[in-house]
Design an enzyme around this catalytic site. Structure first.
Site, PDB file in Angstrom:
ATOM      1  CB  THR A   1      -8.234  56.128  22.485  1.00 43.97           C
ATOM      2  OG1 THR A   1      -9.402  55.691  23.157  1.00 43.97           O
ATOM      3  CG2 THR A   1      -7.690  57.340  23.205  1.00 43.97           C
TER       4      THR A   1
ATOM      5  CG  ASP B   1     -15.307  53.228  21.053  1.00 46.21           C
ATOM      6  OD1 ASP B   1     -15.160  54.228  21.771  1.00 46.21           O
ATOM      7  OD2 ASP B   1     -15.157  52.056  21.475  1.00 46.21           O
ATOM      8  CB  SER B   2     -12.261  48.695  19.540  1.00 45.32           C
ATOM      9  OG  SER B   2     -12.127  48.669  20.933  1.00 45.32           O
ATOM     10  CB  SER B   3     -17.406  49.434  22.234  1.00 42.87           C
ATOM     11  OG  SER B   3     -16.502  49.717  23.266  1.00 42.87           O
TER      12      SER B   3
ATOM     13  CG  ASP C   1     -12.427  49.911  25.123  1.00 42.83           C
ATOM     14  OD1 ASP C   1     -11.476  50.115  25.908  1.00 42.83           O
ATOM     15  OD2 ASP C   1     -13.368  50.714  24.980  1.00 42.83           O
TER      16      ASP C   1
ATOM     17  CB  THR D   1      -9.551  29.606  34.482  1.00 42.50           C
ATOM     18  OG1 THR D   1      -9.542  30.309  35.727  1.00 42.50           O
ATOM     19  CG2 THR D   1      -8.339  30.028  33.663  1.00 42.50           C
ATOM     20  CD  GLN D   2     -15.293  33.435  36.864  1.00 43.83           C
ATOM     21  OE1 GLN D   2     -15.018  34.171  37.800  1.00 43.83           O
ATOM     22  NE2 GLN D   2     -16.467  32.837  36.757  1.00 43.83           N
ATOM     23  CB  CYS D   3      -7.474  32.825  36.894  1.00 42.16           C
ATOM     24  SG  CYS D   3      -8.225  32.251  38.416  1.00 42.16           S
TER      25      CYS D   3
HETATM   26  N1  ASP Z   1     -12.989  53.129  23.489  1.00 38.24           N
HETATM   27  C1  ASP Z   1     -11.719  53.074  22.831  1.00 38.24           C
HETATM   28  C2  ASP Z   1     -11.742  51.947  21.825  1.00 38.24           C
HETATM   29  O1  ASP Z   1     -11.571  50.822  22.161  1.00 38.24           O
HETATM   30  C3  ASP Z   1     -10.620  52.897  23.828  1.00 38.24           C
HETATM   31  C4  ASP Z   1      -9.233  52.828  23.238  1.00 38.24           C
HETATM   32  O2  ASP Z   1      -8.962  52.982  22.079  1.00 38.24           O
HETATM   33  O3  ASP Z   1      -8.307  52.604  24.016  1.00 38.24           O
HETATM   34  O4  ASP Z   1     -11.969  52.201  20.666  1.00 38.24           O
END
Ligand code: ASP
Length: 341
Positions: free
Chosen positions: A14, A58-60, A91, A276-278
């Site tokens: 972003t 985009d880091s996804s 992300d 753990t999920q915590c």
């Molecule tokens: N979707 C964006 C990413 O991870 C969100 C961000 O940068 O905060 O690339």
């Protein structure tokens, strides 16, 4: 003549995005456009060079291949710079920072990850501050030794150990949490470094480990999970290790069909790692009846490790060619300050 030099590696996220006027979705900008919003960078008393990822992500879309690419950029320029700032989407930043912490053995220089929740071109952006703070932290030295010679995340005036973080909030500027390890530094009028919490340099030669094995899975428990779902994951072709995301202090159902599934996986040589999920606190196998049985089956306790760190540590250990017994032993050892044993 500048005294310090920093390499900024722009991977996307972003921080450098613009809104597409037609679709109204956010997409990455080229670095020249990003730089135009930060003329203040020219006022720093250090040399700042840039390396831009192709394509910007985009880091996804991050994956182990890009982690290797990033580690290689750092390896190849390691001797030429005093520190590194990585601009990355928030992300999956916690995964990349965790991965790099394992891949960069004997790291003695700062590798500071940052990004933002609002694009740098926006009036209220958090990117400007995050970027400037990161440069300042990456250049900070005492007696010619960097103050933060480790992989860290700088976000919203806080510096976290990279492999201790998780993204917690998709909207707040304070997007990250480190539930089990205190801040490495706090940014106010001065930057306050908590030096007793920061890893010490070992002055050994950097070693970059680039083999990552993705034959792993996460099995997140929830009340009502079906035997079919569990079976499906535990019989994934080629599976070598599974992160069992348990409840609370490492607890799981005690019903026979569940225990049988876990036992069968352990018998087939699959490493079962209890995390753990915590977002805070640790796995304590044996504290409750609902975790004691797992230990007897050979499940490995992950103490207070994050899922992000567990994923990347497993990929790194399996990729490094250790025997199963050594992987199990190293999973219970803190290698880069990623867990409290
Ligand atoms: N979707 C964006 C990413 O991870 C969100 C961000 O940068 O905060 O690339």
């Amino acid at each position: 003549m500048f005294q310090t030099s920093i390499l900024v590696i722009y991977t996307g996220g972003t921080i450098g995005m613009v809104q597409d006027p037609k679709s109204m979705t956010l997409r990455p900008l080229t670095f020249e456009n990003l730089y135009k919003y930060l003329p203040v960078l020219e006022n720093f008393n250090c040399r700042i060079d840039f390396h831009t990822f192709e394509p910007l992500l985009d880091s996804s879309n991050m994956n182990p291949g890009f982690w290797i690419q990033l580690a290689t950029v750092i390896e190849e320029s390691y001797e030429s710079y005093d520190g590194f700032v990585v601009l990355h989407g928030s992300d999956t930043m916690a995964y990349t920072a965790s991965a790099l912490s394992f891949m960069l053995e004997n790291l003695n220089k700062p590798v500071i990850f940052t990004g933002s929740q609002l694009p740098i071109g926006m009036v209220r952006t958090d990117g400007r501050e995050n970027f400037i703070n990161s440069i300042e932290i990456a250049t900070a030295r005492e007696f010619d030794t960097p103050l933060v010679p480790e992989v860290a995340i700088c976000f919203e005036n806080r510096l976290f150990r990279g492999n201790r973080t998780s993204k917690l909030n998709a909207e707040h500027f304070g997007a990250f949490i480190s539930g089990n390890y205190p801040l490495l530094a706090e940014v106010g009028v001065h930057i306050k470094y908590h030096q007793n919490l920061i890893l010490k340099p070992n002055f050994k030669k950097l070693r970059v480990l680039k083999e990552l094995d993705d034959n792993i899975a996460i099995l997140k428990l929830f009340p009502g999970i079906s035997v079919r779902a569990i079976e499906g994951i535990l019989h994934t072709e080629g599976l070598k290790a599974v992160i069992l995301e348990t409840f609370g202090a490492g607890n799981a159902p005690t019903v026979p069909w569940f225990m049988d599934q876990v036992q069968d996986a352990c018998t087939r040589g699959i490493i079962v790692f209890n995390v753990t999920q915590c977002k805070g606190g640790a796995v304590d196998m044996g504290k409750y009846e609902t975790s004691a049985g797992l230990g007897k089956l050979g499940v490995i306790g992950g103490y207070d490790i994050t899922t992000e760190s567990a994923v990347t540590k497993l990929m790194y250990l399996l990729g490094s060619g250790y025997s199963t017994d050594s992987v199990k032993q190293l999973l219970q050892t803190s290698l880069r300050g990623e867990m409290t044993v």
